[in-house]
Design an enzyme around this catalytic site. Structure first.
Site, mmCIF file in Angstrom:
data_model
loop_
_atom_site.group_PDB
_atom_site.id
_atom_site.type_symbol
_atom_site.label_atom_id
_atom_site.label_comp_id
_atom_site.label_asym_id
_atom_site.label_seq_id
_atom_site.Cartn_x
_atom_site.Cartn_y
_atom_site.Cartn_z
ATOM 1 N N ARG A 20 0.874 -1.166 0.000
ATOM 2 C CA ARG A 20 0.000 0.000 0.000
ATOM 3 C C ARG A 20 0.915 1.220 0.000
ATOM 4 O O ARG A 20 1.556 1.520 1.009
ATOM 5 C CB ARG A 20 -0.916 0.000 1.227
ATOM 6 C CG ARG A 20 -1.939 1.131 1.207
ATOM 7 C CD ARG A 20 -2.878 1.051 2.406
ATOM 8 N NE ARG A 20 -3.649 2.262 2.538
ATOM 9 C CZ ARG A 20 -4.873 2.449 2.064
ATOM 10 N NH1 ARG A 20 -5.488 1.485 1.437
ATOM 11 N NH2 ARG A 20 -5.498 3.583 2.230
ATOM 12 N N HIS A 47 -6.561 0.681 -7.561
ATOM 13 C CA HIS A 47 -7.012 0.403 -6.181
ATOM 14 C C HIS A 47 -7.879 -0.870 -6.171
ATOM 15 O O HIS A 47 -9.071 -0.827 -5.865
ATOM 16 C CB HIS A 47 -7.795 1.605 -5.657
ATOM 17 C CG HIS A 47 -7.807 1.725 -4.168
ATOM 18 N ND1 HIS A 47 -7.313 0.745 -3.323
ATOM 19 C CD2 HIS A 47 -8.271 2.727 -3.362
ATOM 20 C CE1 HIS A 47 -7.466 1.144 -2.078
ATOM 21 N NE2 HIS A 47 -8.039 2.335 -2.072
ATOM 22 N N GLN A 50 -9.990 -2.022 -3.067
ATOM 23 C CA GLN A 50 -11.182 -1.176 -2.908
ATOM 24 C C GLN A 50 -12.270 -1.621 -3.869
ATOM 25 O O GLN A 50 -13.467 -1.583 -3.545
ATOM 26 C CB GLN A 50 -10.813 0.290 -3.162
ATOM 27 C CG GLN A 50 -11.951 1.275 -2.960
ATOM 28 C CD GLN A 50 -12.328 1.441 -1.493
ATOM 29 O OE1 GLN A 50 -11.470 1.648 -0.661
ATOM 30 N NE2 GLN A 50 -13.617 1.356 -1.185
ATOM 31 N N ASP A 142 -14.401 10.860 -5.582
ATOM 32 C CA ASP A 142 -13.170 10.744 -4.784
ATOM 33 C C ASP A 142 -12.604 12.146 -4.643
ATOM 34 O O ASP A 142 -13.105 13.103 -5.263
ATOM 35 C CB ASP A 142 -12.189 9.788 -5.486
ATOM 36 C CG ASP A 142 -11.039 9.343 -4.571
ATOM 37 O OD1 ASP A 142 -11.095 9.602 -3.345
ATOM 38 O OD2 ASP A 142 -10.072 8.754 -5.084
ATOM 39 N N CYS A 183 -14.520 6.088 -1.519
ATOM 40 C CA CYS A 183 -13.553 5.167 -0.890
ATOM 41 C C CYS A 183 -13.013 5.696 0.427
ATOM 42 O O CYS A 183 -12.437 4.928 1.205
ATOM 43 C CB CYS A 183 -12.408 4.852 -1.856
ATOM 44 S SG CYS A 183 -11.291 6.243 -2.173
ATOM 45 N N ARG A 211 -14.457 -3.256 3.205
ATOM 46 C CA ARG A 211 -13.002 -3.408 3.032
ATOM 47 C C ARG A 211 -12.506 -4.582 3.864
ATOM 48 O O ARG A 211 -11.635 -5.343 3.452
ATOM 49 C CB ARG A 211 -12.255 -2.135 3.449
ATOM 50 C CG ARG A 211 -12.410 -0.935 2.533
ATOM 51 C CD ARG A 211 -11.975 -1.222 1.118
ATOM 52 N NE ARG A 211 -10.634 -1.780 1.031
ATOM 53 C CZ ARG A 211 -9.498 -1.082 0.931
ATOM 54 N NH1 ARG A 211 -9.533 0.222 0.865
ATOM 55 N NH2 ARG A 211 -8.307 -1.665 0.861
#
Ligand code: NVA
Length: 226
Positions: A20, A47, A50, A142, A183, A211
């Protein structure tokens, strides 16, 4: 230490590696040199973990057989790219709703088109908010300035994206009862209003919880193959 050496060391210690971080090339380099599964927990470009949580959430909130969603905002980074390509793979009705200068890169659009031909997905990229939102069951957005971008882009970005802020008026252009997704972390008052993220249409905290469940599934698959 080089990513290649880190991959070799971590492979001696762990059963799987999640990267990450920012630079997508690093996770590619780790995967090339590791002897255990390596997965992308977030890069500037993609991602995928996600996406597992997002498509699980959309399935839980689904109101029709076809998943139809719009991504509204700056679509050139991890979330815009990933929603476009994941939706293409999974046969969704995908709308990218953004100024043309903020659409995903040509090579990402190309991947999406190729995958859509296989899956039957419908791909739309448009600057027009009314066209893009009509009939969609989910609205995603986002942050307007993504990880790794210089802070001095804020003024220009706000100017460009102000019409694309997800507020109650924008949500009313989607299908009645459409759900809102993000997200996180969200910049309240910037890309999203409090009325929407805290309102009855918000699926954001189901998405956040998912998640956990999606990540557990990835780890289980890495370690046991199930
Ligand atoms: N999509 C956000 C970060 C998510 C943790 C960004 O690129 O800044």
């Amino acid at each position: 230490e080089s990513a290649a050496d880190t991959a070799r060391v971590l492979s001696r210690v762990f059963d799987a590696i999640e990267y990450r971080g920012a630079n997508h090339a690093t996770v590619v380099e780790l995967a090339r040199h590791a002897t255990v599964p390596v997965f992308n927990g977030l890069t500037d470009t993609w991602h995928p973990t996600q996406m597992l949580a997002d498509f699980l959430t959309m399935r839980e909130h689904a109101r029709s057989a076809t998943t139809s969603f719009a991504y509204v905002g700056d679509a050139r980074f991890n979330m815009g790219n990933s929603l476009l390509v994941s939706g293409a793979i999974l046969g969704s009705d995908v709308r990218i709703v953004a100024p043309q200068s903020l659409w995903p890169a040509e090579d990402v659009q190309q991947i999406a088109q190729e995958r859509a031909e296989e899956s039957g997905a419908r791909i739309t990229l448009t600057e027009n908010i009314d066209d893009g939102l009509t009939g969609v069951d989910f609205v995603h957005t986002d942050v307007w300035v993504s990880m790794g971008e210089a802070k001095d882009v804020w003024a220009e970005r706000i100017e460009l994206l102000r019409p694309y802020r997800v507020d109650s008026a924008l949500m009313s252009k989607a299908a009645p009862g459409a759900a809102f997704m993000h997200c996180l972390p969200a910049w309240r008052g910037m890309e999203i209003t409090e009325a929407v993220i805290d309102g009855p249409q918000s699926a954001v905290f189901d998405e956040a919880e998912n998640r956990l469940h999606a990540q557990k599934a990835v780890l289980s698959w890495c370690v046991s193959g199930n």
